[in-house]
Motif scaffolding. Structure first.
Motif, PDB file in Angstrom:
ATOM      1  N   GLY A 152      -7.152 -58.653  28.919  1.00  0.00           N
ATOM      2  CA  GLY A 152      -7.332 -57.375  29.207  1.00  0.00           C
ATOM      3  C   GLY A 152      -8.475 -56.453  28.896  1.00  0.00           C
ATOM      4  N   LEU A 153      -9.284 -56.810  27.952  1.00  0.00           N
ATOM      5  CA  LEU A 153     -10.308 -56.087  27.451  1.00  0.00           C
ATOM      6  C   LEU A 153     -11.349 -56.028  28.593  1.00  0.00           C
ATOM      7  N   ALA A 154     -12.162 -54.927  28.473  1.00  0.00           N
ATOM      8  CA  ALA A 154     -13.207 -54.768  29.297  1.00  0.00           C
ATOM      9  C   ALA A 154     -14.274 -56.319  29.122  1.00  0.00           C
ATOM     10  N   THR A 155     -15.172 -56.454  30.336  1.00  0.00           N
ATOM     11  CA  THR A 155     -15.986 -57.607  30.359  1.00  0.00           C
ATOM     12  C   THR A 155     -16.990 -57.407  29.179  1.00  0.00           C
ATOM     13  N   PRO A 156     -17.594 -56.412  28.647  1.00  0.00           N
ATOM     14  CA  PRO A 156     -18.586 -56.388  27.289  1.00  0.00           C
ATOM     15  C   PRO A 156     -18.011 -56.930  26.330  1.00  0.00           C
ATOM     16  N   ASP A 157     -16.764 -56.646  26.086  1.00  0.00           N
ATOM     17  CA  ASP A 157     -15.954 -57.297  24.764  1.00  0.00           C
ATOM     18  C   ASP A 157     -15.906 -58.720  24.838  1.00  0.00           C
ATOM     19  N   TRP A 158     -15.868 -59.493  25.914  1.00  0.00           N
ATOM     20  CA  TRP A 158     -15.707 -60.676  26.073  1.00  0.00           C
ATOM     21  C   TRP A 158     -16.547 -61.681  25.153  1.00  0.00           C
ATOM     22  N   ARG A 159     -17.621 -61.221  24.975  1.00  0.00           N
ATOM     23  CA  ARG A 159     -18.709 -61.872  24.073  1.00  0.00           C
ATOM     24  C   ARG A 159     -18.287 -61.959  22.685  1.00  0.00           C
ATOM     25  N   HIS A 160     -17.357 -60.854  22.325  1.00  0.00           N
ATOM     26  CA  HIS A 160     -16.641 -60.657  20.850  1.00  0.00           C
ATOM     27  C   HIS A 160     -15.364 -61.633  20.770  1.00  0.00           C
ATOM     28  N   THR A 161     -14.709 -61.779  21.844  1.00  0.00           N
ATOM     29  CA  THR A 161     -13.257 -62.258  21.995  1.00  0.00           C
ATOM     30  C   THR A 161     -13.360 -63.802  22.269  1.00  0.00           C
ATOM     31  N   ALA A 162     -14.416 -64.267  22.910  1.00  0.00           N
ATOM     32  CA  ALA A 162     -14.428 -65.822  23.356  1.00  0.00           C
ATOM     33  C   ALA A 162     -14.100 -66.633  22.116  1.00  0.00           C
ATOM     34  N   GLN A 163     -14.494 -66.601  21.057  1.00  0.00           N
ATOM     35  CA  GLN A 163     -13.998 -67.424  19.982  1.00  0.00           C
ATOM     36  C   GLN A 163     -12.616 -67.368  19.716  1.00  0.00           C
ATOM     37  N   LEU A 164     -11.982 -66.243  19.662  1.00  0.00           N
ATOM     38  CA  LEU A 164     -10.674 -65.722  19.394  1.00  0.00           C
ATOM     39  C   LEU A 164      -9.773 -66.574  20.596  1.00  0.00           C
ATOM     40  N   LEU A 165     -10.364 -66.469  21.910  1.00  0.00           N
ATOM     41  CA  LEU A 165      -9.623 -67.311  22.938  1.00  0.00           C
ATOM     42  C   LEU A 165      -9.667 -68.733  22.899  1.00  0.00           C
ATOM     43  N   ASP A 166     -10.735 -69.300  22.220  1.00  0.00           N
ATOM     44  CA  ASP A 166     -10.899 -70.616  21.996  1.00  0.00           C
ATOM     45  C   ASP A 166      -9.992 -71.059  21.133  1.00  0.00           C
ATOM     46  N   SER A 167      -9.579 -70.236  19.903  1.00  0.00           N
ATOM     47  CA  SER A 167      -8.836 -70.682  19.047  1.00  0.00           C
ATOM     48  C   SER A 167      -7.108 -70.691  19.649  1.00  0.00           C
ATOM     49  N   TYR A 168      -6.706 -69.639  20.469  1.00  0.00           N
ATOM     50  CA  TYR A 168      -5.540 -69.779  21.108  1.00  0.00           C
ATOM     51  C   TYR A 168      -5.458 -70.787  22.244  1.00  0.00           C
ATOM     52  N   TYR A 169      -6.533 -71.096  22.851  1.00  0.00           N
ATOM     53  CA  TYR A 169      -6.347 -72.310  23.634  1.00  0.00           C
ATOM     54  C   TYR A 169      -5.969 -73.613  22.761  1.00  0.00           C
ATOM     55  N   ASP A 170      -6.906 -73.979  21.838  1.00  0.00           N
ATOM     56  CA  ASP A 170      -6.446 -75.008  20.970  1.00  0.00           C
ATOM     57  C   ASP A 170      -5.158 -75.100  20.698  1.00  0.00           C
ATOM     58  N   THR A 171      -4.692 -73.667  20.027  1.00  0.00           N
ATOM     59  CA  THR A 171      -3.223 -73.734  19.591  1.00  0.00           C
ATOM     60  C   THR A 171      -2.070 -74.295  20.607  1.00  0.00           C
ATOM     61  N   VAL A 172      -2.228 -73.615  21.851  1.00  0.00           N
ATOM     62  CA  VAL A 172      -1.522 -73.745  22.918  1.00  0.00           C
ATOM     63  C   VAL A 172      -1.614 -75.273  23.368  1.00  0.00           C
ATOM     64  N   VAL A 173      -2.683 -75.802  23.620  1.00  0.00           N
ATOM     65  CA  VAL A 173      -2.761 -77.176  24.047  1.00  0.00           C
ATOM     66  C   VAL A 173      -2.014 -77.907  22.896  1.00  0.00           C
ATOM     67  N   GLY A 174      -2.271 -77.595  21.724  1.00  0.00           N
ATOM     68  CA  GLY A 174      -1.837 -78.460  20.419  1.00  0.00           C
ATOM     69  C   GLY A 174      -0.245 -78.441  20.515  1.00  0.00           C
ATOM     70  N   LEU A 175       0.199 -77.542  20.889  1.00  0.00           N
ATOM     71  CA  LEU A 175       2.008 -77.341  21.221  1.00  0.00           C
ATOM     72  C   LEU A 175       2.216 -78.230  22.267  1.00  0.00           C
ATOM     73  N   LEU A 176       1.717 -77.968  23.142  1.00  0.00           N
ATOM     74  CA  LEU A 176       1.791 -78.942  24.655  1.00  0.00           C
ATOM     75  C   LEU A 176       1.823 -80.748  24.187  1.00  0.00           C
ATOM     76  N   GLU A 177       0.713 -80.785  23.131  1.00  0.00           N
ATOM     77  CA  GLU A 177       0.501 -82.179  22.973  1.00  0.00           C
ATOM     78  C   GLU A 177       1.775 -82.690  21.926  1.00  0.00           C
ATOM     79  N   GLY A 178       2.059 -81.917  21.008  1.00  0.00           N
ATOM     80  CA  GLY A 178       2.820 -82.642  19.869  1.00  0.00           C
ATOM     81  C   GLY A 178       4.098 -81.785  19.401  1.00  0.00           C
ATOM     82  N   ALA A 179       4.579 -80.762  20.157  1.00  0.00           N
ATOM     83  CA  ALA A 179       5.429 -80.042  19.677  1.00  0.00           C
ATOM     84  C   ALA A 179       6.698 -80.323  20.697  1.00  0.00           C
TER      85      ALA A 179
END
Length: 441
Positions: free
Chosen positions: A167-194
C-alpha cells in the motif's frame, strides 16, 4: 540516472550457452553441414542480428540457430522470433496441473537473473494461457502432509504486513522490494513444506498471488520483462488455485498491458476478451474494457476501440461496491487519460489532449508513476498539435517525476518521445529538455 540498454535476446541466449559471436557462427555452420548444406554465417553476421532494430535472421538461419542452441526446431514456428531463443522464453506451466509452487519458484529464479529484457511471454503462449484460464475450473488448495502446521494467526500477520508494504506509494517500492522478496520466499516456503488446513492454504495461495503480482510490477517498471511475465504467470497460477477469478482477470490484464507496452496489441485484445469472461465486478470490467480499447487503438481498429471505451464508461458508472484491491485505484481520471491515449493512436490529437488534460487534473498526488506516464502522453498529444514549447515543458515535468520514482520504463518512454523534439531545437524549452534527456542516457 543511467538508463541501461536492453540485452538483445540472441546475446542473452549466447551468454546462457557460454558462446561468443564466433562460437555461435561456427555452430550454425556445423548444423548446416549436418543437412548437407552450407552456411556462410560469420561472427559479423551474428553481431548484425544483435543490433537494435535489426531484421530477424531468415527462417533457415533460425533453424540452424535453434540446432546450435539445442532448441527443438518445432518451437521456432510455434513461438516465433525471438521468443523461442533460450534464456528469453520458457513456456509457462499449464494451469490445473498442480504445479503452482513450481511456477512460483520459477518466477523467483527468473528474477534472480536481474537482467533487462525486451521479451515477455510469447504472444501465442500468452493467448493460450488466457484461454486455459477462461475454461478450466479452479482447484482449491489442499492441505499439505509434511512440515509444521501453519497457525492462522501467523498468516494474518503476513497478510497485514504485506498489505502495508504494497500500500506504500510507488516511490517507496525501490526500498521495499527486498522485503517483499523475503515475504514471497517465506510464503512459497510454507506452501512447499508446511501443513495447513484448506482455508489457510487458500489464504496462502492468495497471499502468494498478491506478492507475485506486485513483484511483477516492480520488475516491469525496471524493464525486467521476462521476470515480470513469470511473476504474473505465477500469480495467475496461485489465484486460479485459490479460485479467485477476479484476481485472475486482473493478472491477465497486467500481462495484456505488458504486451501492449512491448508493441503487441492483437494478442493483448484476445487476452482481455478471455479475462472479461470471468469477472463481474463493474470496476474490474471497466479497467479490462479500457485496456482492450487501448489494444484496439494500437492496431487502428477505431470502431472496436470506441465500443470498448463505451463499455468501460458504462461499467465504471455502475460501480457502487468495494472493488477488488488490484483495481481499487481505477477512477474517472484513468478513464479520461487512457481514452485520450486511444485518440492519439487513432489520429485525433485535439480531443485526445482535452481528455488527457481532464484526467491528469483529477489524478491524486499519490500516483506519481501514473502521472509521469500520462504527462508523457500529454506531451505527445501537444507535439502532434504543433504546440512544441508546451509539449517540451510537459515532457520535462514527466522526466522529473520519472527520475524521482526511478522507474526505468517511464524514463525510456520519455527518451523515446524525445526524438519528436529533435527537429525543433530552436523552440523555447526544447534544448533544455533534450539536454536533460542526454544526462540520463
Amino acid at each position: 540516472m543511467d538508463v541501461q540498454q536492453h540485452q538483445h535476446p540472441i546475446a542473452v541466449a549466447r551468454a546462457e550457452a557460454g558462446m561468443s559471436l564466433a562460437d555461435l557462427a561456427a555452430a550454425m555452420r556445423t548444423a548446416a553441414r549436418r543437412h548437407d548444406r552450407r552456411s556462410g554465417t560469420t561472427k559479423q553476421q551474428v553481431h548484425s542480428w544483435e543490433r537494435p532494430g535489426a531484421n530477424p535472421p531468415s527462417d533457415w538461419s533460425q533453424q540452424l540457430m535453434a540446432e546450435a542452441f539445442g532448441v527443438d526446431p518445432a518451437l521456432v514456428p510455434l513461438l516465433g522470433w525471438p521468443y523461442w531463443l533460450p534464456g528469453n522464453e520458457t513456456p509457462p506451466m499449464l494451469l490445473g496441473t498442480g504445479d503452482t509452487v513450481a511456477a512460483l519458484r520459477e518466477a523467483q529464479r527468473r528474477a534472480m537473473l536481474n537482467r533487462r529484457t525486451v521479451l515477455g511471454l510469447a504472444p501465442a503462449v500468452l493467448v493460450t494461457l488466457a484461454a486455459d484460464w477462461a475454461t478450466l475450473d479452479p482447484t482449491l488448495a489442499k492441505a499439505a502432509t509434511e512440515g509444521k502446521t501453519v497457525a492462522p494467526e501467523f498468516v494474518s500477520w503476513l497478510e497485514s504486513s504485506v498489505q502495508q508494504l504494497t500500500g506504500l506509494a510507488t516511490p517507496d517500492w525501490r526500498h521495499t522490494a527486498q522485503l517483499l522478496d523475503s515475504y514471497y520466499d517465506t510464503v512459497v516456503g510454507l506452501l512447499e513444506g508446511a501443513a495447513y488446513t484448506e482455508p489457510v492454504g487458500t489464504r496462502l495461495q492468495l497471499l502468494a498471488s498478491s506478492l507475485a503480482q506486485t513483484l511483477g510490477w516492480i520488475r516491469f517498471d525496471h524493464e525486467h520483462h521476462t521476470a515480470a511475465a513469470h511473476y504474473w504467470n505465477a500469480a495467475l497460477h496461485a489465484a486460479h488455485h485459490a479460485g479467485d477469478t477476479d484476481r485472475g482477470a486482473g493478472i491477465l490484464s497486467d500481462l495484456a498491458y505488458q504486451s501492449m507496452w512491448l508493441g503487441h496489441g492483437t494478442p493483448a485484445a484476445e487476452v482481455l476478451d478471455h479475462a472479461l469472461t470471468r469477472t463481474q465486478d463493474p470496476t474490474a470490467r471497466s479497467l479490462l474494457s479500457l485496456r482492450k480499447a487501448r489494444a484496439h487503438a494500437m492496431t487502428g481498429e477505431a470502431r472496436a476501440a470506441r465500443r470498448a471505451i463505451d463499455a468501460a464508461e458504462h461499467s465504471l458508472s455502475t460501480a457502487t461496491g468495494t472493488p477488488p484491491s488490484w483495481c481499487s485505484w481505477m477512477s474517472p481520471a484513468d478513464l479520461a487519460i487512457d481514452t485520450g491515449r486511444c485518440l492519439i493512436d487513432l489520429g485525433e490529437p485535439g480531443p485526445a489532449h482535452q481528455q488527457i488534460t481532464l484526467g491528469t487534473g483529477l489524478l491524486p498526488a499519490s500516483r506519481d508513476k501514473t502521472r509521469a506516464v500520462f504527462l508523457t502522453y500529454e506531451a505527445e498529444s501537444l507535439a502532434h498539435q504543433g504546440e512544441i514549447d508546451h509539449a517540451a515543458a510537459t515532457a520535462r515535468q514527466a522526466l522529473a517525476l520519472a527520475q524521482r520514482i526511478g522507474a526505468t520504463r517511464c524514463l525510456r518512454q520519455i527518451t523515446t518521445l524525445s526524438a519528436v523534439f529533435q527537429p525543433h531545437r530552436q523552440v523555447h524549452g526544447v534544448d533544455d529538455f533534450l539536454n536533460a534527456v542526454r544526462s540520463i542516457a
